[in-house]
Write a protein that holds these residues in place. Structure first.
Motif, PDB file in Angstrom:
ATOM      1  N   LEU A  98       0.821  -1.209   0.000  1.00 53.88           N
ATOM      2  CA  LEU A  98       0.000   0.000   0.000  1.00 53.88           C
ATOM      3  C   LEU A  98       0.859   1.265   0.000  1.00 53.88           C
ATOM      4  CD1 LEU A  98      -2.833  -0.995   2.505  1.00 53.88           C
ATOM      5  CD2 LEU A  98      -2.930  -0.958   0.000  1.00 53.88           C
ATOM      6  N   ALA A  99       1.994   1.213   0.701  1.00 57.51           N
ATOM      7  CA  ALA A  99       2.895   2.361   0.742  1.00 57.51           C
ATOM      8  C   ALA A  99       3.454   2.665  -0.636  1.00 57.51           C
ATOM      9  CB  ALA A  99       4.021   2.111   1.740  1.00 57.51           C
ATOM     10  N   ILE A 100       3.894   1.637  -1.336  1.00 63.88           N
ATOM     11  CA  ILE A 100       4.455   1.826  -2.680  1.00 63.88           C
ATOM     12  C   ILE A 100       3.383   2.351  -3.629  1.00 63.88           C
ATOM     13  CG2 ILE A 100       5.404   0.625  -4.682  1.00 63.88           C
ATOM     14  CD1 ILE A 100       7.426   1.091  -2.472  1.00 63.88           C
ATOM     15  N   ARG A 101       2.192   1.784  -3.546  1.00 64.90           N
ATOM     16  CA  ARG A 101       1.113   2.235  -4.429  1.00 64.90           C
ATOM     17  C   ARG A 101       0.796   3.709  -4.196  1.00 64.90           C
ATOM     18  NH1 ARG A 101      -3.453  -2.600  -4.939  1.00 64.90           N
ATOM     19  NH2 ARG A 101      -2.085  -4.129  -5.938  1.00 64.90           N
ATOM     20  N   TYR A 102       0.744   4.088  -2.931  1.00 68.85           N
ATOM     21  CA  TYR A 102       0.438   5.492  -2.625  1.00 68.85           C
ATOM     22  C   TYR A 102       1.527   6.410  -3.174  1.00 68.85           C
ATOM     23  CZ  TYR A 102      -0.149   9.845  -0.103  1.00 68.85           C
ATOM     24  OH  TYR A 102      -0.285  11.179   0.213  1.00 68.85           O
ATOM     25  N   GLN A 103       2.782   6.047  -2.978  1.00 70.74           N
ATOM     26  CA  GLN A 103       3.873   6.891  -3.447  1.00 70.74           C
ATOM     27  C   GLN A 103       3.858   7.028  -4.967  1.00 70.74           C
ATOM     28  OE1 GLN A 103       5.492   8.700  -1.471  1.00 70.74           O
ATOM     29  NE2 GLN A 103       4.953   7.696   0.473  1.00 70.74           N
ATOM     30  N   VAL A 104       3.515   5.947  -5.673  1.00 75.17           N
ATOM     31  CA  VAL A 104       3.423   6.008  -7.134  1.00 75.17           C
ATOM     32  C   VAL A 104       2.280   6.926  -7.552  1.00 75.17           C
ATOM     33  CG1 VAL A 104       2.844   4.654  -9.201  1.00 75.17           C
ATOM     34  CG2 VAL A 104       4.515   3.773  -7.568  1.00 75.17           C
ATOM     35  N   MET A 105       1.156   6.830  -6.863  1.00 72.03           N
ATOM     36  CA  MET A 105       0.008   7.684  -7.169  1.00 72.03           C
ATOM     37  C   MET A 105       0.351   9.157  -6.928  1.00 72.03           C
ATOM     38  SD  MET A 105      -2.849   5.246  -5.370  1.00 72.03           S
ATOM     39  CE  MET A 105      -4.331   6.196  -5.712  1.00 72.03           C
ATOM     40  N   THR A 157      11.402  -2.391  -5.450  1.00 73.86           N
ATOM     41  CA  THR A 157      11.435  -2.071  -6.879  1.00 73.86           C
ATOM     42  C   THR A 157      10.393  -2.877  -7.638  1.00 73.86           C
ATOM     43  OG1 THR A 157      13.804  -1.535  -6.782  1.00 73.86           O
ATOM     44  CG2 THR A 157      12.883  -2.061  -8.949  1.00 73.86           C
ATOM     45  N   PHE A 158      10.248  -4.135  -7.262  1.00 72.42           N
ATOM     46  CA  PHE A 158       9.243  -4.992  -7.901  1.00 72.42           C
ATOM     47  C   PHE A 158       7.839  -4.483  -7.595  1.00 72.42           C
ATOM     48  CE2 PHE A 158       6.344  -8.676  -7.538  1.00 72.42           C
ATOM     49  CZ  PHE A 158       6.334  -9.054  -8.874  1.00 72.42           C
ATOM     50  N   LEU A 159       7.591  -4.112  -6.330  1.00 74.08           N
ATOM     51  CA  LEU A 159       6.273  -3.599  -5.949  1.00 74.08           C
ATOM     52  C   LEU A 159       5.978  -2.283  -6.665  1.00 74.08           C
ATOM     53  CD1 LEU A 159       6.248  -4.286  -2.088  1.00 74.08           C
ATOM     54  CD2 LEU A 159       4.967  -5.505  -3.862  1.00 74.08           C
ATOM     55  N   GLU A 160       7.010  -1.464  -6.845  1.00 73.28           N
ATOM     56  CA  GLU A 160       6.815  -0.195  -7.539  1.00 73.28           C
ATOM     57  C   GLU A 160       6.466  -0.426  -9.004  1.00 73.28           C
ATOM     58  OE1 GLU A 160       9.067   4.103  -8.255  1.00 73.28           O
ATOM     59  OE2 GLU A 160       9.925   2.589  -6.927  1.00 73.28           O
ATOM     60  N   LEU A 161       7.094  -1.395  -9.615  1.00 80.02           N
ATOM     61  CA  LEU A 161       6.785  -1.726 -11.005  1.00 80.02           C
ATOM     62  C   LEU A 161       5.331  -2.185 -11.129  1.00 80.02           C
ATOM     63  CD1 LEU A 161       7.691  -2.121 -13.928  1.00 80.02           C
ATOM     64  CD2 LEU A 161       8.473  -4.422 -13.301  1.00 80.02           C
ATOM     65  N   ILE A 165       2.288  -0.192 -13.274  1.00 79.66           N
ATOM     66  CA  ILE A 165       1.429  -0.856 -14.260  1.00 79.66           C
ATOM     67  C   ILE A 165      -0.041  -0.670 -13.885  1.00 79.66           C
ATOM     68  CG2 ILE A 165       0.768  -3.100 -15.206  1.00 79.66           C
ATOM     69  CD1 ILE A 165       3.715  -3.951 -14.881  1.00 79.66           C
ATOM     70  N   LEU A 166      -0.328  -0.773 -12.577  1.00 81.85           N
ATOM     71  CA  LEU A 166      -1.697  -0.664 -12.094  1.00 81.85           C
ATOM     72  C   LEU A 166      -2.297   0.706 -12.400  1.00 81.85           C
ATOM     73  CD1 LEU A 166      -4.019  -1.976 -10.433  1.00 81.85           C
ATOM     74  CD2 LEU A 166      -2.946  -1.009  -8.384  1.00 81.85           C
ATOM     75  N   PHE A 167      -1.498   1.767 -12.237  1.00 74.85           N
ATOM     76  CA  PHE A 167      -2.021   3.123 -12.413  1.00 74.85           C
ATOM     77  C   PHE A 167      -1.604   3.760 -13.732  1.00 74.85           C
ATOM     78  CE2 PHE A 167      -1.550   2.538  -7.750  1.00 74.85           C
ATOM     79  CZ  PHE A 167      -2.895   2.575  -7.440  1.00 74.85           C
ATOM     80  N   GLU A 168      -1.051   2.952 -14.635  1.00 80.63           N
ATOM     81  CA  GLU A 168      -0.538   3.484 -15.892  1.00 80.63           C
ATOM     82  C   GLU A 168      -1.631   4.160 -16.720  1.00 80.63           C
ATOM     83  OE1 GLU A 168       2.037   1.884 -19.756  1.00 80.63           O
ATOM     84  OE2 GLU A 168       1.112   0.461 -18.374  1.00 80.63           O
ATOM     85  N   ARG A 169      -2.828   3.603 -16.702  1.00 81.38           N
ATOM     86  CA  ARG A 169      -3.893   4.112 -17.558  1.00 81.38           C
ATOM     87  C   ARG A 169      -4.682   5.264 -16.919  1.00 81.38           C
ATOM     88  NH1 ARG A 169      -6.495  -1.394 -20.290  1.00 81.38           N
ATOM     89  NH2 ARG A 169      -4.563  -2.147 -21.270  1.00 81.38           N
ATOM     90  N   ASP A 170      -4.416   5.591 -15.683  1.00 78.92           N
ATOM     91  CA  ASP A 170      -5.123   6.701 -15.041  1.00 78.92           C
ATOM     92  C   ASP A 170      -4.695   8.023 -15.663  1.00 78.92           C
ATOM     93  OD1 ASP A 170      -6.684   5.914 -12.295  1.00 78.92           O
ATOM     94  OD2 ASP A 170      -5.073   4.496 -12.719  1.00 78.92           O
TER      95      ASP A 170
END
Length: 453
Positions: A98-105, A157-161, A165-170
């Motif tokens: 969840l931390a990685i996802r938030y930082q990517v967002m 790094t794997f989680l960030e990748l 990919i998850l938020f690429e289309r946003d």
């Protein structure tokens, strides 16, 4: 019900003054409350750390909230950040993800609108200027800590990748996002800065709150941002003391209640409050819907923010927990069961069937509406003296921070109990003596859901 007082809403070990050091807050943001994953909730959590959700909700309701030491962990389950089925071993890994996802967002909207990364200040708010300084210090330490985590860098790094990919289309609508940020930048400085959480070095938390709200608005364009969300989100940030965990818990909460921030959703809630008061006190209802009144819009802030300013701060947190238990839904199941049994009994009864049908129970009457009604009925005389909307607003403003939570809860429970009882049994007037034992059994079942054992 005997509602218990749980004291200061926010203190952790070593934070007697309620204002943690900058270093401790940096750890809370960079390593999203990993310590919370190791805590336990006695009585509702098994040996592996799984939570019985029904028991958790009952525990919170019957005890009038949770203790400050339990609150952070309890909220992560109550509001859906942690699945109740997760184990203590699984949760640190979930938090990492969840931390990685938030930082990517967050990084994505910052790259899209780099000019919005920093709040623009006019220099007249010295505390906010200091907040930017503390925030910058925190960010520098977070980046340094991230560089020092070489042993987990490959996994991160794997989680960030995965997150990329998850938020690429946003995609973002630049005009709409800029407008949301403009309103956020007006509202964040208005957040209750009398709280110790936003004082001294804690003023940097205002900027953390800003980032959470912008990230939410960017990735939830159907909701975006509406005034009042800053106060609601602030409540989560203060309790969870983690930027990441606050974002996800707030997002889970908004999945259910975002409609309240739309005009039609809030209008519906005000209509329900008026309908409930008409059931409980037709005379007061008739007075408040006269042409010179605003027809219950003075309850707007109460219902939108869960009575955040009407009670002392620690009590407001307890009330938020109690309301979030959705306990009325459990009650409704009990009432429906009793009413179904009564219908069966009447179907096969040889007695006269010309009696009126059972009065319908409005299951949209949530417990917060009974809280609101209890406040109105408790101040009935003052309200009856109000002659226009100006007097109503003055009256409601005078209540801020003055209400007693335990007393209000007891009165709300009493009104709810009487409403359910009347709806289920009024049609039996003059007829219920033959069924007295069954009536008492129904009322006992209903009451047992409220009374502490």
């Amino acid at each position: 019900m005997e509602y218990l007082t749980n004291g200061n809403p926010r203190q952790t070990a070593g934070e007697e003054d309620g204002s943690p050091s900058l270093q401790r807050r940096v750890a809370a943001v960079s390593s999203p409350a990993l310590s919370a994953a190791r805590l336990t909730l006695p009585g509702v959590m098994d040996a592996e750390g799984r939570v019985d959700e029904s028991r958790l909700r009952m525990h919170i309701f019957k005890n009038g909230g949770v203790s400050p030491s339990e609150r952070g962990l309890a909220w992560r389950f109550l509001f859906g950040m942690y699945p109740c089925s997760s184990t203590a071993l699984e949760r640190p890994l979930l938090q990492e993800q969840l931390a990685i996802r938030y930082q990517v967002m967050k990084r994505k909207w910052q790259q899209f609108l780099p000019s919005a990364v920093r709040m623009h200040l006019n220099g007249t708010d010295a505390e906010l200027v200091a907040a930017v300084r503390y925030f910058d210090q925190r960010q520098a330490q977070v980046q340094q800590q991230a560089q020092d985590q070489s042993e987990v860098r490959d996994r991160l790094t794997f989680l960030e990748l995965q997150a990329q990919i998850l938020f690429e289309r946003d995609t973002f609508d630049q005009e709409e996002l800029r407008e949301a940020i403009r309103i956020i930048d007006k509202d964040v400085p208005r957040t209750n800065r009398d709280l110790s959480y936003y004082q001294g070095e804690g003023s940097g938390n205002l900027l953390v709150l800003r980032d959470i709200l912008i990230t939410y608005a960017a990735f939830h364009p159907e909701v975006s941002y509406a005034q009042g969300m800053n106060d609601l989100c602030s409540r989560f940030l203060e309790v969870l003391d983690s930027e990441v965990d606050t974002f996800w818990s707030f997002s889970c909460y908004m999945e259910k209640f975002s409609k309240d921030f739309r005009a039609d959703g809030l209008h519906r809630k005000i209509e329900l409050e008026a309908a409930l008061l008409k059931e409980l006190d037709p005379q007061l209802h008739a007075h408040l819907v006269t042409d010179s009144m605003e027809s219950f819009t003075f309850c707007h802030r109460w219902l939108l923010l869960g009575f955040q300013r009407e009670f002392e701060h620690s009590d407001a947190l307890r009330l938020f927990e109690i309301l979030s238990c959705d306990h009325l839904e459990l009650i409704s199941q009990q009432v429906d069961r009793a009413r179904y049994q009564e219908r069966l009994a009447r179907k096969y009864s040889s007695e006269d069937n010309s009696q009126s049908e059972l009065q319908a129970i409005n299951t949209d009457f949530t417990f917060e509406l009974f809280i609101c009604a209890a406040i109105l009925l408790d101040n009935r005389e003052s309200l009856m003296r109000c002659r226009d909307d100006v007097q109503l607003i003055h009256f409601t403003s005078s209540l801020q921070g003055t209400l007693d939570l335990n007393s209000t809860l007891k009165k709300a429970e009493h009104h709810f109990y009487n409403y359910c009882k009347r709806c289920a049994w009024d049609y039996m007037n003059g007829h219920c003596r033959a069924h007295k034992s069954k009536e008492e059994d129904f009322l006992y079942q209903l009451r047992s859901l409220f009374v502490l054992k």
